[in-house]
Design an enzyme around this catalytic site. Sequence first.
Site, short mmCIF file in Angstrom:
data_model
loop_
_atom_site.label_atom_id
_atom_site.label_comp_id
_atom_site.label_asym_id
_atom_site.label_seq_id
_atom_site.Cartn_x
_atom_site.Cartn_y
_atom_site.Cartn_z
N HIS A 132 39.24 28.32 67.44
CA HIS A 132 39.98 27.81 68.59
C HIS A 132 39.26 26.57 69.11
CE1 HIS A 132 41.45 32.17 68.96
NE2 HIS A 132 42.43 31.44 68.44
N ASP A 134 38.98 25.18 71.90
CA ASP A 134 38.27 25.25 73.18
C ASP A 134 37.17 26.31 73.18
OD1 ASP A 134 39.96 27.42 73.06
OD2 ASP A 134 40.76 27.21 75.08
N GLU A 135 36.71 26.71 71.99
CA GLU A 135 35.60 27.65 71.86
C GLU A 135 34.56 27.04 70.92
OE1 GLU A 135 37.28 31.39 70.65
OE2 GLU A 135 38.82 31.29 72.21
N ASN A 193 44.48 31.49 64.60
CA ASN A 193 44.21 32.92 64.46
C ASN A 193 45.48 33.75 64.64
OD1 ASN A 193 42.27 34.88 63.80
ND2 ASN A 193 42.10 35.52 65.94
N TYR A 293 43.39 44.75 72.34
CA TYR A 293 44.79 44.32 72.47
C TYR A 293 45.26 43.84 71.11
CZ TYR A 293 42.75 39.64 72.65
OH TYR A 293 42.04 38.50 72.36
N GLU A 315 32.72 37.76 69.41
CA GLU A 315 32.82 37.05 70.70
C GLU A 315 31.39 36.90 71.22
OE1 GLU A 315 35.73 36.09 71.46
OE2 GLU A 315 37.12 37.47 70.46
#
Length: 500
Positions: A132, A134-135, A193, A293, A315
Site C-alpha cells: 500500500h 501509504d505504508e 492487496n 476481518y 503489521e
Amino acid sequence: MKLIVLNLSLLFLSLHLSSVFHFAIAKGGLISSNFSGLGDISYVGSARHLFEEKKFSMQEHIKRLNKLAEGYMSNAELEKAIKEFNRRCSSISRVYSIGESVLGVPLWVIEISDKPGKEEPEPAFKFIGNVHGDEPVGRELLLLLANWLCDNYMQHPLATLIVNNVHLHILPSLNPDGFQSRLRGNAKNVDLNRDFPDQFFHMNDDLGMRQPETKAIMSWLEKIHFTASATLHGGALVANYPWDGTTDEKKYYYACPDDKTFRFMASLYSNSHHNMSLSKEFPGGITNGAKWYPIYGGMQDWNYIYAGCFELTLEISDDKWPNASEIPVLWEFNRMSMLNLVASLVKTGIQGRIFSSDYGSPLAASISIKGINSTIKAGKVFADYHRLLTPGEKYEVVASMPGYKSKSTRIMLGEEASTVDFILDPVVAARDDLLPSRCDCSSFEKREQKLIELLPGQHSEILIIVILILLFLCFLMKRRVILNYLRPKQMAGQKRPLVV
C-alpha cells in the site's frame, strides 16, 4: 450539574471515538486512517477501487503526507540505495527487476545468497514492502535488513546461516506509484492487496483488469519456487495468517489446512518482536485474517493456494506513516523477528530430495502430509522440497508422482529440521517425466542388442558375462549419482538424512 455531566459525557465520547478512528487497519479493512487527525478513508473489502477521502481535499491530503514523508527515501533514492548495496555486497547479492508499475517504475528485487542467481537445492524466501502506497515503513526496514546481512555475514551466526542456506529475495516497494502520490492504491487507484484471484469469489478473474504490479508478482512465483514469504504493512501491530476470507463474507476464525504451521510462524515472529506478543487486542500478537476481518483478492491466500508458498501479512507499526525519526526504533523492534522467520526455513520443518530408482534421476514429485489437505511440489532442477511444519508433532510424509509407486514414512519432528529423501520405484518407465541423468542405462540395452547380433553363438557365455559386468557398473553409477546428490546435505552439518 446536568450541564457538567453532559459536558463530561461528550468529552468522554469524543476521546473514545478519537482512539477508535486513530486505529488503522493496514490490511485494508472497513475504515482506515493514515495518521491521527488526517480523517477517514473508507474501503469496501471486496471492491477493487478505493473511495475518495471525505474530510480533506486531495491537495490537503498530499500536503500532510508530504510533510510526513520527510526523511523517507524517494523512489529515485530507493533505486540508488538498492544499486549501491549491490555494488558494495556484490559477492553475496544480485539486483533484478520483476516488472514495472503502471507509471513505468521498475520493481527492483535484491537477492541475497552465497551463490546469488544460481539454482541450488535450498529454500527461497521473499519479503515484500510498500504494498500500500501509504505504508512506507517496509521500504526502509527491508533495505536495513539487506545491509545488516551484508555487514554481518561470516560474523553473526544468523546472518551466515541465512546467506549460506537460503535464497532471500527482497522487494522493498511493490507500489512505488502509490508511494509517490501518497495514496493507498496504485496509479489506477486499485488496492493491490485486493487484486489477486480469490478462492471464494471471481471478481479478479478478468486478466485484462489485473494490475501490472499484480501480474509481476504472479509471474515471479512461476519462475521461483518460494517456500515462504511475508509482506510488511503498517497501521497495526500483529502477525496475520490465512485464511483471510470466509465463504459467506462473515467475520469468524476460518482455518486453512496448515493452520498449526501458520500459527507457529506467526508466533515465531511475534515472540521475537520487542512488544508484538504483548498485544491486548490480539492474544499473543497473532491473528487469523478472517477473524480480524475478511478480505478477498488478497496476496496472502493466493500465495498459499496457487504457489504453495506460506505467506504472512505482518503489521509492523501502529501508525501507517510514522515520523522518519522512528525508523531506527522500528528496525530494532522487528530485526530479530525478520531474521528468525527467514532462518526457520532451514532450522525447522522437513526437507529432502526425490529420486527415481531406475535411472537415479531427480524427480519433480509432490510431497503431502497425511491429514493435511495441502501439497507442495519438489523443485524442477534438483527435485528438492522444503516443507514447513510445527515442531514437536508426529507426521506421515508421502512422496508421489504419476508413473511411480508412492512411498511414505512416519517421523517425529523435533525442534530441528529433519531431512527425508525418497527413492521412488516406477510402475511403468516414464522417461519424459525424468530430469536429466548422469547415467542412462538404456544405452547398455542398445549395446547388448548389437553384441547379440555381432557375436556368434559359441561366444554367448562371454556375452552374458559382459552384459552382467555392464549392468553391475550401471548399478554402481546410479548409486554414486544418488549418493553424490545427498552428500551436500550431510556436509552442511545436518543430521544424517532418512532415505525412504
